[in-house]
Structures are given as C-alpha cells and as structure tokens.
Write a protein that holds these residues in place. Sequence first.
Motif, mmCIF file in Angstrom:
data_model
loop_
_atom_site.group_PDB
_atom_site.id
_atom_site.type_symbol
_atom_site.label_atom_id
_atom_site.label_comp_id
_atom_site.label_asym_id
_atom_site.label_seq_id
_atom_site.Cartn_x
_atom_site.Cartn_y
_atom_site.Cartn_z
ATOM 1 N N THR A 13 -27.334 0.719 -7.459
ATOM 2 C CA THR A 13 -26.803 1.891 -8.158
ATOM 3 C C THR A 13 -26.864 1.710 -9.674
ATOM 4 O O THR A 13 -26.863 2.695 -10.403
ATOM 5 N N ARG A 14 -26.932 0.465 -10.129
ATOM 6 C CA ARG A 14 -27.070 0.226 -11.576
ATOM 7 C C ARG A 14 -28.411 0.778 -12.069
ATOM 8 O O ARG A 14 -28.469 1.467 -13.083
ATOM 9 N N ASP A 15 -29.498 0.471 -11.330
ATOM 10 C CA ASP A 15 -30.812 0.993 -11.720
ATOM 11 C C ASP A 15 -30.845 2.524 -11.612
ATOM 12 O O ASP A 15 -31.390 3.201 -12.480
ATOM 13 N N ALA A 16 -30.253 3.039 -10.549
ATOM 14 C CA ALA A 16 -30.192 4.501 -10.387
ATOM 15 C C ALA A 16 -29.387 5.120 -11.524
ATOM 16 O O ALA A 16 -29.766 6.165 -12.073
ATOM 17 N N GLY A 17 -28.293 4.476 -11.892
ATOM 18 C CA GLY A 17 -27.469 4.966 -12.993
ATOM 19 C C GLY A 17 -28.220 4.978 -14.312
ATOM 20 O O GLY A 17 -28.128 5.934 -15.089
ATOM 21 N N MET A 18 -28.992 3.928 -14.571
ATOM 22 C CA MET A 18 -29.783 3.884 -15.806
ATOM 23 C C MET A 18 -30.826 5.004 -15.813
ATOM 24 O O MET A 18 -31.077 5.614 -16.854
ATOM 25 N N GLY A 19 -31.421 5.278 -14.649
ATOM 26 C CA GLY A 19 -32.360 6.398 -14.550
ATOM 27 C C GLY A 19 -31.678 7.733 -14.806
ATOM 28 O O GLY A 19 -32.233 8.604 -15.486
ATOM 29 N N LEU A 20 -30.469 7.888 -14.285
ATOM 30 C CA LEU A 20 -29.724 9.133 -14.516
ATOM 31 C C LEU A 20 -29.349 9.294 -15.990
ATOM 32 O O LEU A 20 -29.315 10.418 -16.505
ATOM 33 N N ILE A 21 -29.078 8.191 -16.667
ATOM 34 C CA ILE A 21 -28.755 8.283 -18.092
ATOM 35 C C ILE A 21 -29.984 8.746 -18.878
ATOM 36 O O ILE A 21 -29.862 9.539 -19.819
ATOM 37 N N LEU A 22 -31.169 8.300 -18.473
ATOM 38 C CA LEU A 22 -32.395 8.798 -19.107
ATOM 39 C C LEU A 22 -32.526 10.303 -18.887
ATOM 40 O O LEU A 22 -32.809 11.061 -19.831
ATOM 41 N N VAL A 23 -32.285 10.755 -17.670
ATOM 42 C CA VAL A 23 -32.315 12.194 -17.375
ATOM 43 C C VAL A 23 -31.286 12.924 -18.238
ATOM 44 O O VAL A 23 -31.569 13.982 -18.815
ATOM 45 N N ALA A 24 -30.091 12.351 -18.364
ATOM 46 C CA ALA A 24 -29.037 12.960 -19.176
ATOM 47 C C ALA A 24 -29.458 13.093 -20.637
ATOM 48 O O ALA A 24 -29.194 14.122 -21.272
ATOM 49 N N MET A 25 -30.103 12.073 -21.176
ATOM 50 C CA MET A 25 -30.555 12.127 -22.573
ATOM 51 C C MET A 25 -31.607 13.214 -22.766
ATOM 52 O O MET A 25 -31.597 13.929 -23.775
ATOM 53 N N ILE A 26 -32.519 13.335 -21.816
ATOM 54 C CA ILE A 26 -33.538 14.380 -21.913
ATOM 55 C C ILE A 26 -32.885 15.760 -21.833
ATOM 56 O O ILE A 26 -33.209 16.659 -22.618
ATOM 57 N N LEU A 27 -31.932 15.933 -20.927
ATOM 58 C CA LEU A 27 -31.206 17.208 -20.835
ATOM 59 C C LEU A 27 -30.471 17.501 -22.138
ATOM 60 O O LEU A 27 -30.483 18.638 -22.631
ATOM 61 N N HIS B 16 -27.018 25.345 -19.107
ATOM 62 C CA HIS B 16 -26.309 24.486 -20.066
ATOM 63 C C HIS B 16 -26.815 23.042 -19.950
ATOM 64 O O HIS B 16 -26.132 22.186 -19.399
ATOM 65 N N PRO B 17 -28.004 22.764 -20.480
ATOM 66 C CA PRO B 17 -28.536 21.407 -20.319
ATOM 67 C C PRO B 17 -27.695 20.339 -21.001
ATOM 68 O O PRO B 17 -27.589 19.222 -20.496
ATOM 69 N N GLN B 18 -27.070 20.654 -22.131
ATOM 70 C CA GLN B 18 -26.259 19.652 -22.829
ATOM 71 C C GLN B 18 -25.038 19.271 -21.988
ATOM 72 O O GLN B 18 -24.761 18.082 -21.795
ATOM 73 N N LEU B 19 -24.326 20.251 -21.480
ATOM 74 C CA LEU B 19 -23.151 19.963 -20.644
ATOM 75 C C LEU B 19 -23.557 19.353 -19.310
ATOM 76 O O LEU B 19 -22.887 18.450 -18.802
ATOM 77 N N THR B 20 -24.669 19.816 -18.746
ATOM 78 C CA THR B 20 -25.171 19.225 -17.506
ATOM 79 C C THR B 20 -25.556 17.771 -17.749
ATOM 80 O O THR B 20 -25.264 16.893 -16.931
ATOM 81 N N GLY B 21 -26.187 17.504 -18.892
ATOM 82 C CA GLY B 21 -26.531 16.134 -19.261
ATOM 83 C C GLY B 21 -25.299 15.265 -19.403
ATOM 84 O O GLY B 21 -25.281 14.111 -18.964
ATOM 85 N N LEU B 22 -24.235 15.812 -19.997
ATOM 86 C CA LEU B 22 -22.991 15.050 -20.127
ATOM 87 C C LEU B 22 -22.414 14.725 -18.754
ATOM 88 O O LEU B 22 -21.951 13.600 -18.527
ATOM 89 N N ILE B 23 -22.452 15.674 -17.844
ATOM 90 C CA ILE B 23 -21.925 15.434 -16.491
ATOM 91 C C ILE B 23 -22.765 14.363 -15.785
ATOM 92 O O ILE B 23 -22.209 13.448 -15.171
ATOM 93 N N VAL B 24 -24.084 14.449 -15.907
ATOM 94 C CA VAL B 24 -24.963 13.438 -15.298
ATOM 95 C C VAL B 24 -24.681 12.071 -15.912
ATOM 96 O O VAL B 24 -24.588 11.061 -15.215
ATOM 97 N N TRP B 25 -24.532 12.017 -17.233
ATOM 98 C CA TRP B 25 -24.211 10.775 -17.956
ATOM 99 C C TRP B 25 -22.901 10.185 -17.447
ATOM 100 O O TRP B 25 -22.814 8.984 -17.182
ATOM 101 N N ALA B 26 -21.893 11.023 -17.310
ATOM 102 C CA ALA B 26 -20.586 10.545 -16.847
ATOM 103 C C ALA B 26 -20.665 10.035 -15.413
ATOM 104 O O ALA B 26 -20.117 8.969 -15.089
ATOM 105 N N LEU B 27 -21.355 10.766 -14.540
ATOM 106 C CA LEU B 27 -21.500 10.331 -13.149
ATOM 107 C C LEU B 27 -22.281 9.027 -13.052
ATOM 108 O O LEU B 27 -21.961 8.151 -12.240
ATOM 109 N N ALA B 28 -23.298 8.870 -13.900
ATOM 110 C CA ALA B 28 -24.060 7.617 -13.923
ATOM 111 C C ALA B 28 -23.154 6.454 -14.318
ATOM 112 O O ALA B 28 -23.215 5.373 -13.730
ATOM 113 N N HIS B 29 -22.298 6.684 -15.297
ATOM 114 C CA HIS B 29 -21.364 5.626 -15.711
ATOM 115 C C HIS B 29 -20.357 5.308 -14.602
ATOM 116 O O HIS B 29 -19.966 4.156 -14.447
#
Length: 187
Positions: A72-86, A102-115
């Motif tokens: 899940t660490r690798d998956a989380g790092m991948g999701l953070i990349l997706v979050a940054m692009i969003l 709302h890509p910025q807010l969606t990116g924040l949610i993805v970032w938070a879930l990855a963390h």
Amino acid sequence: MTLILVGLLLWAAVHFIPSLAPDLKTSLKNRLGEGGYMGLFSLALVAALVLMVFGWRSVEQPTHYYTLPLWTRDAGMGLILVAMILFMASKPPTRIRRIIRHPQLTGLIVWALAHLMMNGDNRSVLLFSGLAVWGALEILLINRREGEWVKPEAPSWGKEIVVVLIGCVAYAIFAFAHPWLAGVAVF
C-alpha cells in the motif's frame, strides 16, 4: 492533537464562509475591501496550516491504530502523483477538468487517502481524514452554491501534457522536500 483539530476547524470554517455564510463574506468585503478580505482569508489559512503542521509534529509518541500491507506504500505514492497532477490541472483548461469538476479538491482527497494508506497513527488519521472530509463537504457546498456545471473546452494535447509534466515535477519537489516539510523521509 488539539492543535491539529483547531487547525482543521479553522481551515474548514474559513473555506465554508462563501457557501454557508455569504452575508458574513459580503460584510467583511464591504468593511475591509477586496484586498483586506483576501488578506484576512489568507492569514487565517496560513494560521490553520501552521497549527496543523505544528500539531502533527508536537505528538511525540503517536499511537498506531493500524498498519496496512507494505504494497500500500507504493500504491499510496502512486496516488500522491495522481493527486499532484489533479491539483495542477485545477486552473488551466484541461481535459481533466472536463471529467472532474473540482480537480484540486479531488486531488486533495486522493492525497489525504493516500496518506491514510501509508500512516495509521492517531495524528495522521485525524489530520488526513479531517482534510478528506473537509474536501468532500467543500465539493458538495460549491456544487450547491454554483449550480449546473459548465464544462470547459478541451485544450490542445500539448497543453495537457504540460500540466501532467508540471504535476510530476511538483511531485518530485514535494517528495524530496518532505523531510523538511513534515519531518518524515519519503525515500
């Protein structure tokens, strides 16, 4: 933990003003002017961020609630990349904005879930679940306030690729700066 909670509440309260207290926003703008309102808004958000960061760092012995499998660490790092692009796709016209309102807010949610996938301690659960909940509520409130979604025109593929590249560069910068920003090494 109290500082994290106060920071989250301040962050949410300031952002919820346009949707939940538009008269307060108008009153503050009339009293302070546009620049004064934006200055106060920005100052409150900086204070909220400082409270969250110092609150997170002040918990010396975090309590661990859960530990997810190592993959899940690798998956989380991948999701953070997706979050940054969003996040980077939120302002310019992009095809991403034609799919996600709302890509910025969606990116924040993805970032938070990855963390949350990578950190199961009490301070992380409070901070990242709080931000994810705030992001979801903010999307609902903005949609209610703004009404029907008008999708932007699709840009050229070149502009789209530039946004993705900027997201990748931002990801690399934050990954390498993470030890100084959060006190935790990414690599």
